[in-house]
Design a protein around this motif. Sequence first.
Motif, PDB file in Angstrom:
ATOM      1  N   TRP A   1      13.586   0.314  -0.185  1.00  9.80           N
ATOM      2  CA  TRP A   1      12.938   0.854   1.010  1.00  9.80           C
ATOM      3  C   TRP A   1      12.096  -0.213   1.707  1.00  9.80           C
ATOM      4  O   TRP A   1      11.865  -0.121   2.913  1.00  9.80           O
ATOM      5  N   SER A   2      11.639  -1.205   0.959  1.00 11.82           N
ATOM      6  CA  SER A   2      10.879  -2.291   1.581  1.00 11.82           C
ATOM      7  C   SER A   2      11.746  -3.132   2.505  1.00 11.82           C
ATOM      8  O   SER A   2      11.238  -3.841   3.378  1.00 11.82           O
ATOM      9  N   LEU A   3      13.071  -3.077   2.325  1.00 13.43           N
ATOM     10  CA  LEU A   3      13.998  -3.795   3.198  1.00 13.43           C
ATOM     11  C   LEU A   3      14.484  -2.921   4.355  1.00 13.43           C
ATOM     12  O   LEU A   3      14.988  -3.446   5.350  1.00 13.43           O
ATOM     13  N   TRP A   4      14.361  -1.614   4.211  1.00 11.25           N
ATOM     14  CA  TRP A   4      14.884  -0.697   5.223  1.00 11.25           C
ATOM     15  C   TRP A   4      13.825  -0.227   6.218  1.00 11.25           C
ATOM     16  O   TRP A   4      14.049  -0.273   7.428  1.00 11.25           O
TER      17      TRP A   4
ATOM     18  N   TYR B   1       9.552  -9.071  -1.223  1.00 10.98           N
ATOM     19  CA  TYR B   1       9.301  -7.722  -1.745  1.00 10.98           C
ATOM     20  C   TYR B   1      10.049  -7.392  -3.033  1.00 10.98           C
ATOM     21  O   TYR B   1       9.668  -6.458  -3.732  1.00 10.98           O
ATOM     22  N   ILE B   2      11.131  -8.104  -3.343  1.00 16.83           N
ATOM     23  CA  ILE B   2      11.931  -7.791  -4.529  1.00 16.83           C
ATOM     24  C   ILE B   2      11.678  -8.855  -5.590  1.00 16.83           C
ATOM     25  O   ILE B   2      12.094 -10.005  -5.439  1.00 16.83           O
ATOM     26  N   ASN B   3      10.985  -8.474  -6.657  1.00 11.42           N
ATOM     27  CA  ASN B   3      10.672  -9.412  -7.734  1.00 11.42           C
ATOM     28  C   ASN B   3      11.603  -9.269  -8.940  1.00 11.42           C
ATOM     29  O   ASN B   3      11.713 -10.182  -9.747  1.00 11.42           O
ATOM     30  N   ASP B   4      12.253  -8.125  -9.058  1.00  9.63           N
ATOM     31  CA  ASP B   4      13.159  -7.883 -10.169  1.00  9.63           C
ATOM     32  C   ASP B   4      14.495  -8.575  -9.891  1.00  9.63           C
ATOM     33  O   ASP B   4      15.168  -8.275  -8.899  1.00  9.63           O
ATOM     34  N   SER B   5      14.877  -9.505 -10.756  1.00  8.53           N
ATOM     35  CA  SER B   5      16.121 -10.259 -10.541  1.00  8.53           C
ATOM     36  C   SER B   5      17.360  -9.374 -10.612  1.00  8.53           C
ATOM     37  O   SER B   5      18.407  -9.734 -10.071  1.00  8.53           O
TER      38      SER B   5
ATOM     39  N   SER C   1       0.814  -1.214   0.000  1.00  4.76           N
ATOM     40  CA  SER C   1       0.000   0.000   0.000  1.00  4.76           C
ATOM     41  C   SER C   1       0.849   1.265   0.000  1.00  4.76           C
ATOM     42  O   SER C   1       0.408   2.308  -0.490  1.00  4.76           O
ATOM     43  N   LEU C   2       2.061   1.169   0.534  1.00  5.74           N
ATOM     44  CA  LEU C   2       2.963   2.318   0.530  1.00  5.74           C
ATOM     45  C   LEU C   2       3.752   2.446  -0.776  1.00  5.74           C
ATOM     46  O   LEU C   2       4.532   3.387  -0.939  1.00  5.74           O
ATOM     47  N   GLY C   3       3.560   1.504  -1.692  1.00  8.04           N
ATOM     48  CA  GLY C   3       4.257   1.560  -2.972  1.00  8.04           C
ATOM     49  C   GLY C   3       5.735   1.236  -2.874  1.00  8.04           C
ATOM     50  O   GLY C   3       6.543   1.746  -3.672  1.00  8.04           O
ATOM     51  N   LEU C   4       6.102   0.373  -1.932  1.00 10.19           N
ATOM     52  CA  LEU C   4       7.514   0.064  -1.709  1.00 10.19           C
ATOM     53  C   LEU C   4       7.961  -1.243  -2.354  1.00 10.19           C
ATOM     54  O   LEU C   4       9.142  -1.595  -2.240  1.00 10.19           O
TER      55      LEU C   4
END
Length: 291
Positions: A140-143, A215-219, A132-135
């Motif tokens: 930033w999703s890891l921090w 949270y990280i889908n981009d390889s 919902s926060l667009g992270l």
Amino acid sequence: MQKRTIAGLAFDIGNFVLLTLLALLTLFPFLHILAGSLASPAEVLQSKFIMFPKQFSFDAYRFIFSENTLLRSMLITVYITVVGTLINMVMTMSMAYPLARNVKGKRIIMLLVVFTLLFGGGIIPNFLVVKSLGLLNTYWSLWLPGAIHAFYMIILINFFRQLPADYEESAKIDGANEPTLLWKIVIPLSLPAIATFSLFYAVAHWNTFFSALLYINDSHKWPIQILLRQIVIMSSGGIGDASFASESAYAVPPQTVKMAVIAVATLPIIAVYPFLQKHFAQGVLLGSIKG
């Protein structure tokens, strides 16, 4: 000078021998990983446990460094670790310092902090908040979700409370405000604690796996731990992202590739640890509650 008794000397020698054996025992897994990554393919296929390779081979390291994928993931992990640790320490100290002083609502805030130690939202609520926060697909999703570790913050609060009050009182007489006190007085006196918890945070960021997996889908943004998982899957014959595949993979045993990647991923944090180890006991014990 008091003479040492025979029993005391024997006890000290026994402790030294026992602790040395335990220390060597903890080194066995690392030595096995390093030896296995440097052993020849034939030796790895013939022996399940290697402590010293009979014939050295760097084929596994040539394979994992044949593409820029590993180097990119290493640099990404370094970036995540450095920036994430800086964010952690800034936010943790910014919250711990006021709570160590007489601020309004301190008791309520501390209750909320302790509450987070006992109860957590869970995987799905955390994912929904990050989404919902667009992270998603950002570092930033890891921090941000783990920017402040409640337990570390509580220890820092106790540490700040034990600092000598004379320095701060003298600075206030000279006209220093709270930010100046924090930057000029508190932080220089808190270097052992800062070094200790910085290393704790850094190790957590360096080993980040599950959060990056969620949270990280981009390889192209994967840290080293996710890439290590991908290599293990592919070297075991599983289905994964083929961006790391190479024709030379078939010339190197999967076990050797796994060990080489583990050695490369572990070496940087091991190299940093000895320089901060001396601050561990001092930093943590100074923040403990005295009886």
